[in-house]
Design an enzyme around this catalytic site. Structure first.
Site, mmCIF file in Angstrom:
data_model
loop_
_atom_site.group_PDB
_atom_site.id
_atom_site.type_symbol
_atom_site.label_atom_id
_atom_site.label_comp_id
_atom_site.label_asym_id
_atom_site.label_seq_id
_atom_site.Cartn_x
_atom_site.Cartn_y
_atom_site.Cartn_z
ATOM 1 N N HIS A 1 3.840 -9.429 14.227
ATOM 2 C CA HIS A 1 2.888 -8.450 14.765
ATOM 3 C C HIS A 1 3.601 -7.096 14.900
ATOM 4 O O HIS A 1 4.727 -7.048 15.413
ATOM 5 C CB HIS A 1 2.385 -8.925 16.136
ATOM 6 N N LEU B 1 -8.427 -16.323 12.161
ATOM 7 C CA LEU B 1 -7.933 -17.178 13.245
ATOM 8 C C LEU B 1 -7.547 -18.540 12.660
ATOM 9 O O LEU B 1 -8.279 -19.102 11.839
ATOM 10 C CB LEU B 1 -9.014 -17.350 14.316
ATOM 11 N N ILE B 2 -6.406 -19.057 13.093
ATOM 12 C CA ILE B 2 -5.968 -20.363 12.589
ATOM 13 C C ILE B 2 -6.684 -21.456 13.385
ATOM 14 O O ILE B 2 -6.623 -21.480 14.618
ATOM 15 C CB ILE B 2 -4.438 -20.511 12.757
ATOM 16 N N SER C 1 3.822 -7.035 1.740
ATOM 17 C CA SER C 1 5.202 -6.531 1.717
ATOM 18 C C SER C 1 6.134 -7.431 2.535
ATOM 19 O O SER C 1 7.313 -7.580 2.191
ATOM 20 C CB SER C 1 5.272 -5.082 2.200
HETATM 21 C C1 GRF Z 1 2.234 -6.139 8.999
HETATM 22 O O1 GRF Z 1 2.297 -4.931 9.700
HETATM 23 C C2 GRF Z 1 2.251 -7.313 9.955
HETATM 24 O O2 GRF Z 1 3.007 -7.069 11.093
HETATM 25 C C3 GRF Z 1 0.797 -7.438 10.323
HETATM 26 O O3 GRF Z 1 0.100 -7.165 9.129
HETATM 27 C C4 GRF Z 1 0.883 -6.317 8.303
HETATM 28 C C5 GRF Z 1 1.001 -6.973 6.970
HETATM 29 O O4 GRF Z 1 1.584 -6.112 6.039
HETATM 30 N N1 GRF Z 1 0.512 -8.723 10.904
HETATM 31 P P1 GRF Z 1 2.008 -6.670 4.611
HETATM 32 O O5 GRF Z 1 0.771 -7.279 3.976
HETATM 33 O O6 GRF Z 1 3.088 -7.676 4.811
HETATM 34 O O7 GRF Z 1 2.486 -5.466 3.850
#
Ligand code: GRF
Length: 233
Positions: free
Chosen positions: A110, A93-94, A10
């Protein structure tokens, strides 16, 4: 930009809507790398005619193979002409080599206010479970540059989100995600324009602030305040 994702995508969609499908076409998503097949982010990329790549699976006896993963990522990102990498829910992990190559040009989103509620094992619903278990009244969104440790790189931007008495994980995750979708495209825009730089001490400095005091408020009842973006020259 190249977007790396492991989930529904998303946040990727928010970037596609603005840059690839919207008016802001000076930047665009040029490739999406998925951490495995069958994830929603890859479907969203294909629907927007963006090339996709699928990272090779972890080895049977080792959780990760950094050299092979680095070679794969660098090959695909460079072939696509990527100048900015966005981790949008990427769970692997990158590798160090990739972090170094894209230092200051790779961001992660995050769903909490780092440095709290981040690090290995704190991803997805687990982040919101931990926030609720701690009795926090405020959580939020953090976007940071990627370093060699999970969730520890220099913080680029944050936005607060309230925690309500009757929240469960889903309600909280939904509220946070709506803010993610507003904040991420604005921060990508600013970073790509070169408005965010890193000091020697590893802190971010904005040459054009993303938000002023007057607009910095928490979202309540579905009203998501937007960052005030400086106009592009
Ligand atoms: C989001 O909450 C992002 O902050 C975290 O993983 C989730 C990914 O959601 N790192 P989406 O796949 O973008 O819907």
């Amino acid at each position: 930009m190249g977007v790396l994702a492991s989930g529904s995508g998303s946040n990727l969609q928010a970037l596609l809507d603005r840059f690839n499908l919207g008016d802001d076409s000076w930047a665009r998503v040029a490739i999406v790398v998925g951490s495995g097949p069958g994830i929603g982010a890859l479907d969203r990329a294909r629907a927007a005619a963006v090339p996709v790549a699928i990272a090779p699976p972890p080895g049977p006896d080792a959780p990760a193979r950094p050299e092979r993963d680095a070679a794969y990522l660098l090959e695909h990102l460079e072939a696509a002409g990527v100048e900015l990498v966005v981790l949008a829910g990427y769970l692997r992990l990158i590798p160090q080599e990739v972090v170094r190559r894209y230092w200051g040009r790779m961001i992660n989103i995050h769903p909490a206010l780092l440095p709290s509620f981040g690090g290995r094992g704190l991803y997805g619903r687990r982040v919101h479970e931990a926030v609720l278990a701690a009795g926090c009244r405020v959580t939020g969104v953090t976007i940071h540059f990627v370093s060699e440790e999970y969730d520890r790189g220099p913080i680029v931007a944050q936005w607060p989100v309230p925690v309500f008495e009757d929240d469960d994980v889903s309600a909280l995750a939904t509220r946070v995600l709506r803010v993610e979708h507003r904040l991420l495209p604005s921060v990508v825009h600013a970073v790509a324009r070169g408005w965010v730089s890193l000091t020697r001490g590893g802190r971010c400095v904005w040459s054009r602030p993303l938000y002023g005091q007057d607009r910095f408020s928490m979202p309540v009842d579905g009203a998501i305040p937007a960052p005030v973006e400086p106009a592009a020259r």
